[in-house]
Each structure stands twice: as structure tokens, then as C-alpha cells.
Design a protein around this motif. Structure first.
Motif, short mmCIF file in Angstrom:
data_model
loop_
_atom_site.label_atom_id
_atom_site.label_comp_id
_atom_site.label_asym_id
_atom_site.label_seq_id
_atom_site.Cartn_x
_atom_site.Cartn_y
_atom_site.Cartn_z
N SER A 233 0.72 -1.03 -0.02
CA SER A 233 0.00 0.02 -0.12
C SER A 233 0.86 1.21 -0.02
O SER A 233 0.72 2.24 -0.67
CB SER A 233 -0.92 -0.01 1.21
N ALA A 234 1.80 1.22 0.58
CA ALA A 234 2.88 2.45 0.64
C ALA A 234 3.52 2.61 -0.49
O ALA A 234 3.67 3.71 -1.14
CB ALA A 234 3.94 1.98 2.03
N ARG A 235 3.99 1.60 -1.30
CA ARG A 235 4.54 1.50 -2.87
C ARG A 235 3.34 2.35 -3.62
O ARG A 235 3.89 2.99 -4.41
CB ARG A 235 5.19 0.30 -3.02
N MET A 236 2.27 1.95 -3.38
CA MET A 236 1.36 2.47 -4.59
C MET A 236 0.76 3.84 -4.05
O MET A 236 -0.07 4.44 -4.68
CB MET A 236 0.08 1.53 -4.38
N LYS A 237 1.64 4.52 -2.96
CA LYS A 237 1.21 5.96 -3.04
C LYS A 237 2.11 6.59 -4.06
O LYS A 237 1.54 7.85 -4.30
CB LYS A 237 1.79 6.39 -1.85
N ALA A 238 2.88 5.84 -4.52
CA ALA A 238 3.57 6.69 -5.83
C ALA A 238 2.69 7.04 -6.94
O ALA A 238 1.86 6.20 -7.19
CB ALA A 238 4.83 5.88 -6.40
N PRO A 239 2.63 8.13 -7.69
CA PRO A 239 1.53 8.30 -8.73
C PRO A 239 1.96 7.57 -9.69
O PRO A 239 2.94 7.28 -10.30
CB PRO A 239 1.72 10.01 -9.06
N VAL A 240 0.63 7.20 -10.64
CA VAL A 240 0.87 6.65 -11.96
C VAL A 240 1.32 7.81 -12.92
O VAL A 240 0.47 8.96 -12.92
CB VAL A 240 -0.63 5.87 -12.53
N GLU A 241 2.18 7.61 -13.69
CA GLU A 241 2.78 8.85 -14.53
C GLU A 241 2.58 8.29 -15.96
O GLU A 241 3.44 8.79 -16.76
CB GLU A 241 4.19 9.08 -14.04
N VAL A 242 1.62 7.50 -16.53
CA VAL A 242 1.45 7.28 -17.70
C VAL A 242 0.02 7.74 -17.78
O VAL A 242 -1.12 7.60 -17.10
CB VAL A 242 1.61 5.80 -17.96
N PRO A 243 -0.44 7.86 -19.26
CA PRO A 243 -1.71 8.34 -19.80
C PRO A 243 -2.71 7.07 -19.12
O PRO A 243 -2.48 6.05 -19.41
CB PRO A 243 -1.58 8.62 -21.07
N THR A 244 -3.71 7.36 -18.66
CA THR A 244 -4.68 6.43 -17.86
C THR A 244 -6.25 6.59 -18.71
O THR A 244 -6.64 7.74 -18.40
CB THR A 244 -4.82 6.41 -16.65
N LEU A 245 -6.67 5.69 -19.17
CA LEU A 245 -8.26 5.64 -19.14
C LEU A 245 -8.79 4.62 -18.35
O LEU A 245 -8.36 3.62 -18.24
CB LEU A 245 -8.34 5.05 -20.74
N HIS A 246 -9.79 5.04 -17.52
CA HIS A 246 -10.46 4.31 -16.57
C HIS A 246 -12.13 4.08 -17.08
O HIS A 246 -12.66 5.07 -17.04
CB HIS A 246 -10.48 5.09 -15.20
N LEU A 247 -12.44 2.87 -17.27
CA LEU A 247 -13.86 2.74 -17.67
C LEU A 247 -14.55 1.85 -16.71
O LEU A 247 -13.87 0.88 -16.14
CB LEU A 247 -13.66 1.96 -18.94
N HIS A 248 -15.73 2.31 -16.33
CA HIS A 248 -16.55 1.57 -15.31
C HIS A 248 -17.78 1.38 -15.70
O HIS A 248 -18.63 2.27 -16.05
CB HIS A 248 -16.22 2.16 -13.97
N PRO A 270 -2.01 12.58 -18.00
CA PRO A 270 -3.71 12.65 -18.68
C PRO A 270 -4.61 11.44 -18.16
O PRO A 270 -4.04 10.21 -18.17
CB PRO A 270 -3.39 12.57 -20.15
N TYR A 271 -5.70 11.92 -17.63
CA TYR A 271 -6.55 10.73 -17.11
C TYR A 271 -7.97 11.08 -17.61
O TYR A 271 -8.44 12.01 -17.64
CB TYR A 271 -6.48 10.89 -15.54
N ARG A 272 -8.71 10.05 -18.15
CA ARG A 272 -9.80 10.14 -18.50
C ARG A 272 -10.88 8.95 -17.97
O ARG A 272 -10.49 7.74 -17.79
CB ARG A 272 -9.88 9.71 -20.05
N TRP A 273 -12.13 9.56 -17.24
CA TRP A 273 -12.88 8.59 -16.66
C TRP A 273 -14.15 8.62 -17.48
O TRP A 273 -14.81 9.55 -17.90
CB TRP A 273 -13.07 9.34 -15.24
N ARG A 274 -14.70 7.27 -17.58
CA ARG A 274 -15.93 7.20 -18.53
C ARG A 274 -16.67 5.98 -17.74
O ARG A 274 -16.14 4.96 -17.51
CB ARG A 274 -15.56 6.47 -19.84
N LEU A 275 -17.88 6.40 -17.40
CA LEU A 275 -19.05 5.47 -16.95
C LEU A 275 -19.88 5.16 -17.68
O LEU A 275 -20.45 5.95 -18.56
CB LEU A 275 -19.58 6.43 -15.67
#
Length: 306
Positions: A233-248, A270-275
């Protein structure tokens, strides 16, 4: 009842099947097309075949689509250990390197997305872009499992998997009827079709698969108070530094949209969220045309890869 691995995994189609070595294990992949690699990671309770629609579309669009079976599933090795997310994420990045590529676009669903998030943090130079489907950032999920009673209720199967041996027996009882029940309960009306039901039930009957599938979930809960879980969990505090598409899927009853929303705070790119309206937990299968359009549209977007 058990089912031979080869009869389930090597589904005929325009793709080719082969095994490759990575991170000390053997992984089955199906691949199609030429161009930049798009590595497709399935979730529970499926295997590589969940990406069949997208593989053909990606190949037509000029990509090399590679769908792998995760450790413990399909045609990949069922090792005694190695079901923590760090080992599994290193499986993913190891497969990319074994394909002869310096990096790849990673598309993951459910457990596959959990590993995609992890790989993007642990090995950012190997993940060119990330597409996370039906899964929040791991820290977001951890918080919801500890504090959100609605997500806790939706994740009752995760807590049920903590018992020894019982979940494995339940998963394979009556020709893996429980798998069919989950697919129906977790998707919007209209899916699964009979072929999908048959294939995923058969895949769970391959010897060892049910135990390995349960091990993923056992780590998720049992590690929360342990040093390995706290360190992860501590390691995952580091930010994601690649363009991300999040679909749900808006109708997802197992990973609630409210749990997934807000994962963008962990992304410094760049982060894109799509519901996706009218869709449950399996967007790539419930509405493959809609899903593929979102995926290809984002891949063609001139956002920077770094």
C-alpha cells in the motif's frame, strides 16, 4: 469433474497460441496483428478469451493484440505461491519483455486492472499507457473495503474466499455452477450468452484453477494488517505517471462506481474517466462495440505517451 487445460484454452480463431517464459513461470498467450503491443489482462472468473472481440478490432487498427492468461488461470502455470500483486505485476512486465518489446499499452479488467495499476507504478517505463476496467486504484479499493459498508457488502465473495478449501469446492461444484451464477449476477441483463457460460465454467474446472483464483482474494484481505500488505500500500502511494483511461460500468454491482470514481487523484498524467451506462462488471463482453469504440478512440487520441 475436471476438464483438460488444452481443450478449454486453445480456442480456435484468427489468433495464434503459444507459451512464453517470464518471471520464473510459463504463461499462455493468444496474439493477433502487428504493430505496437496492447497487452490484455483478464479478471476473475475468466481467462484470455474475454478479449476476443477487442483482439480483432485492435489488429485491424494496426496493433499487436496479446491476451495472456494470468498466473493460475487458463493455460498458464499454477504455481504454489506468487499470488500477491507485486509478483503478478512483475509477471505482466516480464511477459512484455519476453515479447521482445521495451514497453506496451496495458489493458486490464478486474484483477487484470489491479495488476495494471500496480505495474504502472512499479515499472513505469514498461507501461506506455494504462486502461483500467471495472477496478479502482488499489489504494482506493483498500479504503473502500475497510470503511464503506456498501462496498463491503458488494464484495461478500471476497470475504467468503478467506475460508480454507471451502471456496475451491464451491467454485467447481455442479460443473462450476457458481461461476455461471456470478456472471449473471454481476452483469447487466442480456449477458452472458450460452457459449460464454460454458467456456468460463469449463475454465474453472481445469485442475488447480479454483484454488489459484481464491489465493488472489485471500492475499487481498489477509495482507491488510501484515507487513507485506502495508508495504504494498505504501509503494502504491507513488503516482501513476502514464496516460490512463478508466472505464466502469454504471450498473456494476460488485465494484461499485462510487468506489472506482476518484482514482484519478493517483494519476499525474492525462486521465480520462468514463462511466458506461447500461453496463455491469464486464463491459468488454456486455457491450463490446461500445467498449472497443472507447478504447480505440482513446488510443488514437494525440495525448502524450509520457
Amino acid at each position: 469433474m475436471t476438464v483438460p487445460e488444452s481443450t478449454v484454452v486453445n480456442v480456435a480463431g484468427p489468433w495464434t497460441h503459444r507459451d512464453i517464459a517470464a518471471n520464473g513461470a510459463r504463461f499462455h498467450i493468444a496474439e493477433l496483428g502487428e504493430g505496437p503491443v496492447v497487452l490484455l489482462l483478464h479478471g476473475f472468473p475468466e481467462f484470455w478469451w474475454t478479449w476476443r472481440h477487442q483482439m480483432e478490432a485492435l489488429a485491424r487498427a494496426g496493433y499487436r493484440a496479446v491476451a495472456m492468461d494470468l498466473r493460475g488461470y487458463g493455460g498458464s502455470d499454477r504455481t504454489p505461491r506468487g499470488y500477491d500483486p507485486i509478483t503478478l505485476a512483475l509477471d505482466v512486465t516480464g511477459v512484455i519483455r519476453s515479447l521482445g518489446e521495451p514497453d506496451a499499452i496495458v489493458v486490464g479488467h478486474d484483477l487484470g486492472a489491479y495488476l495494471g495499476w500496480t505495474a504502472a507504478v512499479l515499472r513505469p517505463k514498461v507501461v506506455r499507457r494504462l486502461v483500467a476496467v471495472s477496478m479502482p486504484h488499489p489504494r482506493q479499493l483498500r479504503g473502500a473495503l475497510l470503511t464503506d459498508r456498501h462496498q463491503m457488502a458488494a464484495s461478500s465473495h471476497v470475504f467468503g474466499f478467506q475460508r480454507p478449501w471451502v471456496p475451491e469446492r464451491q467454485l467447481i461444484r455442479d460443473s462450476a455452477a457458481m461461476v455461471g451464477d456470478m456472471l449473471h449476477a454481476w452483469s447487466a441483463p442480456g449477458w452472458p450468452d450460452e457459449e460464454s457460460l460454458a467456456r468460463y465454467r469449463q475454465a474453472m474446472l481445469v485442475p488447480g484453477t479454483a484454488h489459484c483464483a481464491a489465493e488472489h482474494y485471500r492475499w487481498l484481505i489477509r495482507s491488510i494488517p501484515r507487513p507485506d500488505g502495508i508495504q504494498y500500500s505504501a509503494r502504491m502511494k507513488a503516482p501513476v505517471e502514464v496516460p490512463t483511461l478508466h472505464l466502469h460500468g454504471a450498473l456494476d454491482p460488485v465494484i461499485l462506481p462510487r468506489t472506482a470514481a476518484g482514482s484519478g487523484r493517483y494519476v499525474e498524467a492525462p486521465y480520462r474517466w468514463r462511466l458506461l451506462e447500461g453496463v455491469g462488471h464486464f463491459p468488454q463482453e456486455e457491450q463490446p462495440a461500445m467498449f472497443t469504440e472507447e478504447l480505440l478512440g482513446w488510443l488514437k487520441d494525440p495525448e502524450p505517451d509520457r
